[in-house]
Design a protein around this motif. Structure first.
Motif, PDB file in Angstrom:
ATOM      1  N   GLU A 272      -1.318   4.828  -4.861  1.00  0.00           N
ATOM      2  CA  GLU A 272      -0.303   3.938  -4.974  1.00  0.00           C
ATOM      3  C   GLU A 272      -0.904   2.416  -4.674  1.00  0.00           C
ATOM      4  N   ALA A 273      -1.986   2.429  -3.784  1.00  0.00           N
ATOM      5  CA  ALA A 273      -2.586   1.005  -3.737  1.00  0.00           C
ATOM      6  C   ALA A 273      -3.539   0.789  -4.838  1.00  0.00           C
ATOM      7  N   VAL A 274      -4.098   1.632  -5.462  1.00  0.00           N
ATOM      8  CA  VAL A 274      -4.856   1.427  -6.823  1.00  0.00           C
ATOM      9  C   VAL A 274      -3.904   1.253  -7.745  1.00  0.00           C
ATOM     10  N   LEU A 275      -2.857   1.870  -8.012  1.00  0.00           N
ATOM     11  CA  LEU A 275      -1.770   1.592  -9.154  1.00  0.00           C
ATOM     12  C   LEU A 275      -1.154   0.348  -8.978  1.00  0.00           C
ATOM     13  N   HIS A 276      -0.827  -0.329  -7.610  1.00  0.00           N
ATOM     14  CA  HIS A 276      -0.034  -1.424  -7.382  1.00  0.00           C
ATOM     15  C   HIS A 276      -0.967  -2.597  -7.959  1.00  0.00           C
ATOM     16  N   ASP A 277      -2.456  -2.634  -7.456  1.00  0.00           N
ATOM     17  CA  ASP A 277      -3.127  -3.787  -7.927  1.00  0.00           C
ATOM     18  C   ASP A 277      -3.707  -3.769  -9.265  1.00  0.00           C
ATOM     19  N   GLU A 278      -3.620  -2.514  -9.885  1.00  0.00           N
ATOM     20  CA  GLU A 278      -3.903  -2.370 -11.232  1.00  0.00           C
ATOM     21  C   GLU A 278      -2.994  -2.893 -12.240  1.00  0.00           C
ATOM     22  N   LEU A 279      -1.657  -2.507 -11.793  1.00  0.00           N
ATOM     23  CA  LEU A 279      -0.577  -2.886 -12.658  1.00  0.00           C
ATOM     24  C   LEU A 279      -0.154  -4.592 -12.118  1.00  0.00           C
ATOM     25  N   LEU A 280      -0.470  -4.783 -11.028  1.00  0.00           N
ATOM     26  CA  LEU A 280      -0.163  -6.487 -10.836  1.00  0.00           C
ATOM     27  C   LEU A 280      -1.133  -7.357 -11.683  1.00  0.00           C
ATOM     28  N   HIS A 281      -2.517  -6.803 -11.695  1.00  0.00           N
ATOM     29  CA  HIS A 281      -3.416  -7.719 -12.587  1.00  0.00           C
ATOM     30  C   HIS A 281      -3.258  -7.339 -14.108  1.00  0.00           C
ATOM     31  N   ARG A 282      -2.818  -6.313 -14.242  1.00  0.00           N
ATOM     32  CA  ARG A 282      -2.715  -5.981 -16.006  1.00  0.00           C
ATOM     33  C   ARG A 282      -1.631  -6.816 -16.323  1.00  0.00           C
ATOM     34  N   ASN A 283      -0.705  -7.209 -15.494  1.00  0.00           N
ATOM     35  CA  ASN A 283       0.616  -7.994 -16.005  1.00  0.00           C
ATOM     36  C   ASN A 283       0.782  -9.210 -15.418  1.00  0.00           C
ATOM     37  N   ILE A 284      -0.200  -9.692 -14.868  1.00  0.00           N
ATOM     38  CA  ILE A 284      -0.250 -11.054 -14.063  1.00  0.00           C
ATOM     39  C   ILE A 284       0.567 -12.217 -14.730  1.00  0.00           C
ATOM     40  N   LYS A 285       0.282 -12.250 -16.023  1.00  0.00           N
ATOM     41  CA  LYS A 285       0.797 -13.496 -16.523  1.00  0.00           C
ATOM     42  C   LYS A 285       2.290 -13.208 -16.768  1.00  0.00           C
ATOM     43  N   LEU A 286       3.035 -12.300 -16.199  1.00  0.00           N
ATOM     44  CA  LEU A 286       4.417 -12.259 -16.267  1.00  0.00           C
ATOM     45  C   LEU A 286       4.762 -12.728 -14.931  1.00  0.00           C
ATOM     46  N   GLY A 287       3.800 -13.334 -14.118  1.00  0.00           N
ATOM     47  CA  GLY A 287       4.478 -13.936 -12.608  1.00  0.00           C
ATOM     48  C   GLY A 287       3.121 -14.763 -12.126  1.00  0.00           C
TER      49      GLY A 287
END
Length: 368
Positions: free
Chosen positions: A71-86
């Motif tokens: 969950e922690a890897v997925l959390h940070d990976e998905l945050l930074h993959r979609n960082i320009k949405l927020g």
């Protein structure tokens, strides 16, 4: 045992015909290849459709086939993959829903409650405060009547009165606000813990004026007195008043949390469905512990998010305030048959696997 994710489903639930978007719920259902189902929840702002859209379009395709235990890897990976949405707001709300569901899966797969996965519980029961909203539109007598009803029915450990006013106006009725605060104090007596949530309704000067009155009335904390984005102004109010000023309900990243602490706020209230879920809130706990700041999470959703929040609060060594319990209606109970109920001002932390919360999917789908 396979913890590989097979499917991710985002759903908005309307509990009654004609429900306004803000009264709906935003849920996420994740299922593994072994058939383990985890449930999560996003912030319901505007019905949660922005977060649910991000889950459906941007997160779900990247989650299928991945290990639910990461969950922690997925959390940070998905945050930074979609960082320009927020990264604030809808994206962190989407991540929160996914994260809570992944923790639910992990606990169910291992046969352990989430609080044990987080390192253990300091307590199995949690006091709560009744969070009572809508007072900007009420008369003084109506305010007292509404507060008294919740106070006597629930016997909470404390009460917070919320204004929920027009955020485009500042200092709309300071004398009236102070009069309502005084009337509630007279209702409950001198020693009873009270809090005042301004919902960002004041200028810096107006907030200081109201805060001084609250100090004289013995209120315990003063929540979000100025606009949340005015970090410097929030810090100025916090530093000039003796009453504890709280903020960060509308803070979405750990970096922003540090900024508001550095400004001078000593009690912070990030929300589990806005701040990246259980993983995000546990990171907030570490930051608060390191800075000597009170962590008192904001939480207004009465089902999945409420239970997830209880698991996190159970693990905090320095829990200084009760958990929030906001404006209950019972409308959602049919979908959650074993939802924890308030009893003698307390909630019992579920001890079943994962969140320890049964979900009647047929009810959810009927209201989808």
């Amino acid at each position: 045992m396979s913890a590989r994710i097979r499917s991710v489903e985002a759903m908005q639930v309307a509990w009654a015909p004609g429900d306004a978007p803000g009264r709906r719920s935003a849920f996420v259902r994740i299922e593994t290849e072994d058939g383990i189902v985890g449930w999560g929840e996003a912030s319901p702002m505007q019905g949660g459709l922005h977060s649910l859209g991000i889950v459906e379009r941007d997160l779900a395709p990247a989650l299928v086939g991945r290990d639910a235990f990461e969950e922690a890897v997925l959390h940070d990976e998905l945050l930074h993959r979609n960082i320009k949405l927020g990264p604030e707001g809808a994206l962190t709300g989407a991540l929160a829903a996914v994260d809570i569901a992944l923790w639910d899966i992990k606990g169910k797969a291992l046969g352990l409650p989430v609080h044990r996965l987080l390192g253990g519980a300091w307590r199995t029961e949690l006091p709560f405060y009744a969070s009572i909203g809508g007072h900007a539109a009420r008369t003084l007598d109506e305010t007292v009547r509404v507060v008294e009803a919740r106070w006597r029915q629930e016997t909470p450990a404390a009460i917070k009165i919320r204004w929920d006013g027009d955020r485009t106006r500042q200092d709309a009725d300071i004398p009236g606000d102070i009069a309502k605060a005084r009337a509630v104090r007279q209702l409950v007596g001198e020693g009873y813990p009270l809090a005042f949530d301004a919902n960002n309704g004041y200028s810096v000067g107006g907030a200081i004026r109201v805060g001084r009155a609250l100090e004289e009335l013995g209120y315990v904390w003063f929540e979000e007195p100025v606009q949340h984005y005015d970090v410097r102004g929030m810090g100025e109010v916090a530093q000039r008043l003796d009453i504890t000023v709280s903020a960060a309900e509308q803070t979405y990243t750990t970096q922003a949390l540090v900024d508001i602490i550095r400004a001078g706020v000593r009690m912070v209230q990030p929300d589990i469905v806005k701040m990246g879920g259980i993983t995000g809130l546990m990171r907030c706990a570490a930051i608060c512990h390191a800075h000597g700041v009170e962590l008192v999470p904001h939480q207004t959703q009465p089902t999945i998010a409420h239970v997830a929040n209880l698991h996190v609060l159970a693990t905090l060594m320095h829990l200084t305030k009760p958990a929030e319990y906001a404006d209950p209606s019972g409308r959602m109970d049919a979908a959650f048959p074993d939802l924890p109920k308030p009893e003698n001002g307390r909630f019992r932390v579920p001890d079943g696997p994962g969140l320890g919360l049964a979900v009647d999917e047929s009810v959810l789908r009927a209201h989808r």
